[in-house]
Scaffold this motif. Sequence first.
Motif, PDB file in Angstrom:
ATOM      1  N   ASP A  86       0.807  -1.222   0.000  1.00 45.70           N
ATOM      2  CA  ASP A  86       0.000   0.000   0.000  1.00 45.70           C
ATOM      3  C   ASP A  86       0.844   1.279   0.000  1.00 45.70           C
ATOM      4  O   ASP A  86       0.392   2.308  -0.492  1.00 45.70           O
ATOM      5  CB  ASP A  86      -0.959   0.029   1.198  1.00 45.70           C
ATOM      6  CG  ASP A  86      -2.175  -0.855   0.991  1.00 45.70           C
ATOM      7  OD1 ASP A  86      -2.392  -1.318  -0.152  1.00 45.70           O
ATOM      8  OD2 ASP A  86      -2.901  -1.098   1.986  1.00 45.70           O
ATOM      9  N   HIS A  87       2.037   1.220   0.534  1.00 48.38           N
ATOM     10  CA  HIS A  87       2.901   2.411   0.610  1.00 48.38           C
ATOM     11  C   HIS A  87       3.561   2.756  -0.732  1.00 48.38           C
ATOM     12  O   HIS A  87       4.189   3.800  -0.868  1.00 48.38           O
ATOM     13  CB  HIS A  87       3.967   2.224   1.680  1.00 48.38           C
ATOM     14  CG  HIS A  87       4.951   1.132   1.360  1.00 48.38           C
ATOM     15  ND1 HIS A  87       4.623  -0.199   1.455  1.00 48.38           N
ATOM     16  CD2 HIS A  87       6.224   1.193   0.923  1.00 48.38           C
ATOM     17  CE1 HIS A  87       5.667  -0.924   1.096  1.00 48.38           C
ATOM     18  NE2 HIS A  87       6.653  -0.109   0.768  1.00 48.38           N
ATOM     19  N   ILE A  88       3.377   1.894  -1.733  1.00 48.79           N
ATOM     20  CA  ILE A  88       3.961   2.116  -3.062  1.00 48.79           C
ATOM     21  C   ILE A  88       2.854   2.593  -3.998  1.00 48.79           C
ATOM     22  O   ILE A  88       1.793   1.953  -4.082  1.00 48.79           O
ATOM     23  CB  ILE A  88       4.615   0.828  -3.599  1.00 48.79           C
ATOM     24  CG1 ILE A  88       5.719   0.365  -2.647  1.00 48.79           C
ATOM     25  CG2 ILE A  88       5.174   1.057  -5.003  1.00 48.79           C
ATOM     26  CD1 ILE A  88       6.308  -0.986  -2.999  1.00 48.79           C
TER      27      ILE A  88
END
Length: 170
Positions: A86-88
């Motif tokens: 999710d952080h990408i």
Amino acid sequence: MKIAANTVVAMHYEVKKQGENEVIDSSKGGEPLSFIYGKGFLIPGLEQAMQDKEAGDSFSAVIDPSSAYGEYHEALSQRLPIDVFDHIDEIHEGMTLRADTDQGQQSVIITKIEDDFVTVDGNHPLAGLTLEFDVNVVSVREATEEELAHGHVHEKASSCCGDDKSDCCD
């Protein structure tokens, strides 16, 4: 001059998976690959096959995985929930990432995205493959003291680094 430790070799090569016609990589049609022999620049099996060759020599070599990029290890391939990423902003198959593992940071490749899962693989893309190389030795010369000190080939046998060594050296 024969290829031996601390010689600069320029070569053209073509590599395929054993028994297949598709070229994986090649320098043909471009500049030859130049390196200092014996410094671990090549996979061990190819380096061994080059020993004592001379400029003008052409040869083929079949290199098994243990002398190339190693065996394929299933344990280095994992299927993870997509929310781990999710952080990408954007992920796609073929993308290389750095991952934190029990052994420290490691490069992994996203090999599959399906539904809510992503498969990542920490194996080298050529792990587990027997490789066929066709090699043409273009030139062989002694490495200069400067090249040996810097650990890489310079464009010219004479110095390519300025007085401050910033032109080509780290």
